[in-house]
Design a protein around this motif. Structure first.
Motif, PDB file in Angstrom:
ATOM      1  N   GLY A 220      14.346 107.351  67.798  1.00  0.00           N
ATOM      2  CA  GLY A 220      14.428 108.116  67.052  1.00  0.00           C
ATOM      3  C   GLY A 220      14.104 108.490  65.992  1.00  0.00           C
ATOM      4  O   GLY A 220      13.805 109.277  64.762  1.00  0.00           O
ATOM      5  N   PHE A 221      12.275 107.151  66.432  1.00  0.00           N
ATOM      6  CA  PHE A 221      11.384 108.438  65.107  1.00  0.00           C
ATOM      7  C   PHE A 221       9.946 107.764  65.393  1.00  0.00           C
ATOM      8  O   PHE A 221      10.217 107.328  67.772  1.00  0.00           O
ATOM      9  CB  PHE A 221      11.621 106.284  63.822  1.00  0.00           C
ATOM     10  N   SER A 222       9.468 108.087  64.532  1.00  0.00           N
ATOM     11  CA  SER A 222       7.617 108.501  65.364  1.00  0.00           C
ATOM     12  C   SER A 222       7.109 106.786  65.810  1.00  0.00           C
ATOM     13  O   SER A 222       7.434 105.773  64.830  1.00  0.00           O
ATOM     14  CB  SER A 222       6.760 109.375  63.962  1.00  0.00           C
ATOM     15  N   ARG A 223       5.879 107.075  66.124  1.00  0.00           N
ATOM     16  CA  ARG A 223       5.709 106.040  66.455  1.00  0.00           C
ATOM     17  C   ARG A 223       4.657 105.389  65.395  1.00  0.00           C
ATOM     18  O   ARG A 223       5.316 103.761  65.153  1.00  0.00           O
ATOM     19  CB  ARG A 223       4.412 105.900  67.939  1.00  0.00           C
ATOM     20  N   ARG A 224       4.530 105.791  64.314  1.00  0.00           N
ATOM     21  CA  ARG A 224       4.095 105.880  63.243  1.00  0.00           C
ATOM     22  C   ARG A 224       4.453 104.875  62.425  1.00  0.00           C
ATOM     23  O   ARG A 224       3.981 103.410  61.990  1.00  0.00           O
ATOM     24  CB  ARG A 224       3.308 106.280  62.877  1.00  0.00           C
ATOM     25  N   HIS A 225       5.690 104.890  62.055  1.00  0.00           N
ATOM     26  CA  HIS A 225       6.751 104.815  61.295  1.00  0.00           C
ATOM     27  C   HIS A 225       7.547 103.239  61.847  1.00  0.00           C
ATOM     28  O   HIS A 225       7.553 102.582  60.903  1.00  0.00           O
ATOM     29  CB  HIS A 225       8.098 106.116  61.198  1.00  0.00           C
ATOM     30  N   CYS A 226       7.810 103.088  63.169  1.00  0.00           N
ATOM     31  CA  CYS A 226       8.447 102.590  63.558  1.00  0.00           C
ATOM     32  C   CYS A 226       6.844 100.966  63.409  1.00  0.00           C
ATOM     33  O   CYS A 226       7.213 100.012  63.350  1.00  0.00           O
ATOM     34  CB  CYS A 226       8.613 102.271  65.059  1.00  0.00           C
ATOM     35  N   TYR A 227       6.075 101.236  63.913  1.00  0.00           N
ATOM     36  CA  TYR A 227       4.269 100.353  63.582  1.00  0.00           C
ATOM     37  C   TYR A 227       4.494 100.193  62.367  1.00  0.00           C
ATOM     38  O   TYR A 227       4.871  98.666  62.087  1.00  0.00           O
ATOM     39  CB  TYR A 227       3.164 100.931  63.859  1.00  0.00           C
ATOM     40  N   ARG A 228       4.631 100.923  60.688  1.00  0.00           N
ATOM     41  CA  ARG A 228       4.318 100.565  60.201  1.00  0.00           C
ATOM     42  C   ARG A 228       5.900  99.515  58.916  1.00  0.00           C
ATOM     43  O   ARG A 228       5.599  98.746  58.640  1.00  0.00           O
ATOM     44  CB  ARG A 228       4.658 102.014  58.759  1.00  0.00           C
ATOM     45  N   VAL A 229       7.528 100.015  59.743  1.00  0.00           N
ATOM     46  CA  VAL A 229       8.319  99.852  59.384  1.00  0.00           C
ATOM     47  C   VAL A 229       8.491  98.092  59.570  1.00  0.00           C
ATOM     48  O   VAL A 229       8.755  96.993  58.982  1.00  0.00           O
ATOM     49  CB  VAL A 229       9.832 100.181  59.061  1.00  0.00           C
ATOM     50  N   PHE A 230       7.896  97.800  60.888  1.00  0.00           N
ATOM     51  CA  PHE A 230       7.848  96.351  61.957  1.00  0.00           C
ATOM     52  C   PHE A 230       6.792  95.798  61.198  1.00  0.00           C
ATOM     53  O   PHE A 230       6.759  94.647  61.073  1.00  0.00           O
ATOM     54  CB  PHE A 230       7.577  96.418  63.114  1.00  0.00           C
ATOM     55  N   ARG A 231       5.700  96.099  61.118  1.00  0.00           N
ATOM     56  CA  ARG A 231       4.237  95.127  60.224  1.00  0.00           C
ATOM     57  C   ARG A 231       4.700  94.792  59.124  1.00  0.00           C
ATOM     58  O   ARG A 231       4.551  94.084  58.771  1.00  0.00           O
ATOM     59  CB  ARG A 231       3.813  95.973  60.190  1.00  0.00           C
ATOM     60  N   ASP A 232       5.499  96.002  58.033  1.00  0.00           N
ATOM     61  CA  ASP A 232       5.585  95.427  57.263  1.00  0.00           C
ATOM     62  C   ASP A 232       6.757  93.894  56.677  1.00  0.00           C
ATOM     63  O   ASP A 232       6.843  93.625  55.849  1.00  0.00           O
ATOM     64  CB  ASP A 232       6.791  96.588  56.069  1.00  0.00           C
ATOM     65  N   ALA A 233       8.003  94.086  58.262  1.00  0.00           N
ATOM     66  CA  ALA A 233       8.383  93.040  57.882  1.00  0.00           C
ATOM     67  C   ALA A 233       8.084  92.212  57.945  1.00  0.00           C
ATOM     68  O   ALA A 233       8.846  91.028  57.424  1.00  0.00           O
ATOM     69  CB  ALA A 233       9.498  94.071  58.682  1.00  0.00           C
ATOM     70  N   TYR A 234       7.368  91.728  59.352  1.00  0.00           N
ATOM     71  CA  TYR A 234       7.230  90.840  59.814  1.00  0.00           C
ATOM     72  C   TYR A 234       5.361  89.785  60.242  1.00  0.00           C
ATOM     73  O   TYR A 234       5.695  89.212  60.973  1.00  0.00           O
ATOM     74  CB  TYR A 234       7.604  90.694  61.361  1.00  0.00           C
ATOM     75  N   SER A 235       5.020  91.127  58.891  1.00  0.00           N
ATOM     76  CA  SER A 235       3.745  91.152  59.055  1.00  0.00           C
ATOM     77  C   SER A 235       2.919  90.532  60.452  1.00  0.00           C
ATOM     78  O   SER A 235       1.968  89.530  60.816  1.00  0.00           O
ATOM     79  CB  SER A 235       3.288  89.056  58.538  1.00  0.00           C
ATOM     80  N   LEU A 236       3.422  91.055  61.173  1.00  0.00           N
ATOM     81  CA  LEU A 236       2.804  91.775  62.944  1.00  0.00           C
ATOM     82  C   LEU A 236       3.352  92.311  63.438  1.00  0.00           C
ATOM     83  O   LEU A 236       4.537  93.416  63.405  1.00  0.00           O
ATOM     84  CB  LEU A 236       3.058  90.374  63.418  1.00  0.00           C
ATOM     85  N   SER A 237       2.200  92.997  64.021  1.00  0.00           N
ATOM     86  CA  SER A 237       2.637  94.498  65.018  1.00  0.00           C
ATOM     87  C   SER A 237       3.335  95.036  65.874  1.00  0.00           C
ATOM     88  O   SER A 237       3.622  93.574  66.242  1.00  0.00           O
ATOM     89  CB  SER A 237       1.258  95.472  65.614  1.00  0.00           C
ATOM     90  N   PRO A 238       3.627  95.466  66.404  1.00  0.00           N
ATOM     91  CA  PRO A 238       4.771  95.441  67.924  1.00  0.00           C
ATOM     92  C   PRO A 238       3.685  95.063  68.837  1.00  0.00           C
ATOM     93  O   PRO A 238       4.355  93.861  69.493  1.00  0.00           O
ATOM     94  CB  PRO A 238       5.136  97.114  67.852  1.00  0.00           C
ATOM     95  N   ARG A 239       2.103  94.870  69.325  1.00  0.00           N
ATOM     96  CA  ARG A 239       2.379  95.064  70.180  1.00  0.00           C
ATOM     97  C   ARG A 239       1.497  92.978  70.163  1.00  0.00           C
ATOM     98  O   ARG A 239       1.681  91.908  71.027  1.00  0.00           O
ATOM     99  CB  ARG A 239       0.788  95.340  70.050  1.00  0.00           C
ATOM    100  N   GLN A 240       1.531  92.810  68.811  1.00  0.00           N
ATOM    101  CA  GLN A 240       1.317  91.222  68.520  1.00  0.00           C
ATOM    102  C   GLN A 240       2.617  90.377  69.073  1.00  0.00           C
ATOM    103  O   GLN A 240       2.721  89.265  69.489  1.00  0.00           O
ATOM    104  CB  GLN A 240       1.222  91.248  67.696  1.00  0.00           C
ATOM    105  N   TYR A 241       3.593  91.598  68.628  1.00  0.00           N
ATOM    106  CA  TYR A 241       5.287  90.142  68.607  1.00  0.00           C
ATOM    107  C   TYR A 241       5.196  90.593  70.588  1.00  0.00           C
ATOM    108  O   TYR A 241       6.012  89.370  71.000  1.00  0.00           O
ATOM    109  CB  TYR A 241       6.243  90.987  68.174  1.00  0.00           C
ATOM    110  N   LEU A 242       4.824  91.599  70.923  1.00  0.00           N
ATOM    111  CA  LEU A 242       5.341  91.176  72.517  1.00  0.00           C
ATOM    112  C   LEU A 242       4.103  90.388  72.737  1.00  0.00           C
ATOM    113  O   LEU A 242       4.698  90.078  74.660  1.00  0.00           O
ATOM    114  CB  LEU A 242       5.055  92.606  73.529  1.00  0.00           C
TER     115      LEU A 242
END
Length: 308
Positions: A220-242
């Protein structure tokens, strides 16, 4: 004077109603903790543990003798005798020996996303023997070290110390948080959704090109918002985590020795085995077959990918 039956019943109902008004009902609660990957030993000078992360769990690492260099979240810490390292979930970290040293390490998976995100935000990382939190945690860590070596020790004893550690951490985190602040649980939700891409698929399913957009839409969120909050929390992108999850899961499956390389590729979301082999060589420097034959001992630090 004789009291009528109907009146007695009414009085009884009134008393029951008054008693019921004094009752307080509390919500049901459930908590789960998993104890993973406990290890103890000595390693020689030149030993190294490659860069990795743990999903949905935190790590406590104790140096008992000697010194190791710990890289956590991009910063290198010199970890000496009785220094504790706390690695939050989804935090990339690695270790290397500075001379021979002895260590104990353990991992704890818990189902409290607020607690886990607060661990990430607190950035406790290295705790020296002079710090109060180290002095409080060290006896419980040592108690766990003794319990895991005692075949007669019960789960109750072990988990009592685990929950004591989490209580100490919670108390420390409470003093660091601003009044009324709550950890955002969205990064954890994104992490779980990414883990599902790797862990909850049929063998023939590949991870689609637009997986991040589809994931964000489901949440229920935009891709940009999900990317930003994940990066801020864990210092890596969702793609890097995958990518890290795929790499670690592939190493687990190869070490198990039961699946062929093509099956391993499919299990982590590759529909082309040659693409998987090329990527695995980039990750490890060797082919999947060579990796399996070598049975690299360094992979024992990897914890299993398990969902709730």
């Amino acid at each position: 004077m004789k009291m009528e039956k109907g009146t007695a019943k009414e009085i009884g109902k009134e008393k029951a109603a008054d008693w019921a008004k004094g009752l307080r009902h509390f919500p049901n609660r459930k908590a789960e903790a998993h104890f993973y990957g406990a290890q103890m030993g000595s390693v020689p000078d030149g030993w190294a543990c490659r860069r990795h992360l743990h999903h949905m769990m935190f790590e406590l690492n104790l140096v008992m003798e000697g010194t190791q260099l710990a890289e956590v979240g991009g910063t290198v810490y010199r970890q000496g005798k009785e220094h504790l390292i706390l690695v939050p979930p989804m935090m990339l970290h690695s270790y290397r020996a500075e001379g021979a040293f002895a260590f104990f390490v353990m991992h704890v998976q818990v189902d409290d996303p607020v607690f886990l995100n607060k661990l990430n935000r607190a950035k406790l990382f290295l705790m020296s023997p002079e710090q109060e939190l180290n002095r409080l945690l060290l006896p419980e860590v040592r108690r766990i070290m003794a319990l895991v070596q005692d075949s007669a020790a019960s789960k109750t004893q072990l988990f009592r110390s685990l929950y004591a550690i989490m209580e100490l951490l919670e108390s420390s985190l409470a003093t660091q948080e601003d009044d009324g602040s709550d950890a955002d649980v969205l990064p954890i939700r994104i992490a779980k959704a990414i883990e599902s891409l790797v862990a909850e698929r049929h063998a023939e399913e590949a991870i689609a090109a637009g997986w991040m957009e589809a994931l964000a839409e489901r949440l229920g969120f935009s891709r940009r918002h999900c990317y930003r909050v994940f990066r801020d929390a864990y210092s890596l992108s969702p793609r890097q985590y995958l990518a890290v999850l795929r790499q670690q899961e592939a190493m687990h499956l190869l070490m198990g020795g039961e699946l062929g390389v093509e099956e391993v590729a499919r299990r982590i979301g590759y529909d082309n085995v040659q693409s998987f082999i090329r990527q695995f060589v980039k990750w490890t420097g060797v082919t999947p077959g060579a990796f399996r034959r070598q049975r690299a001992g360094e992979t024992v630090y990897l914890t299993p990918l398990e969902l709730e």
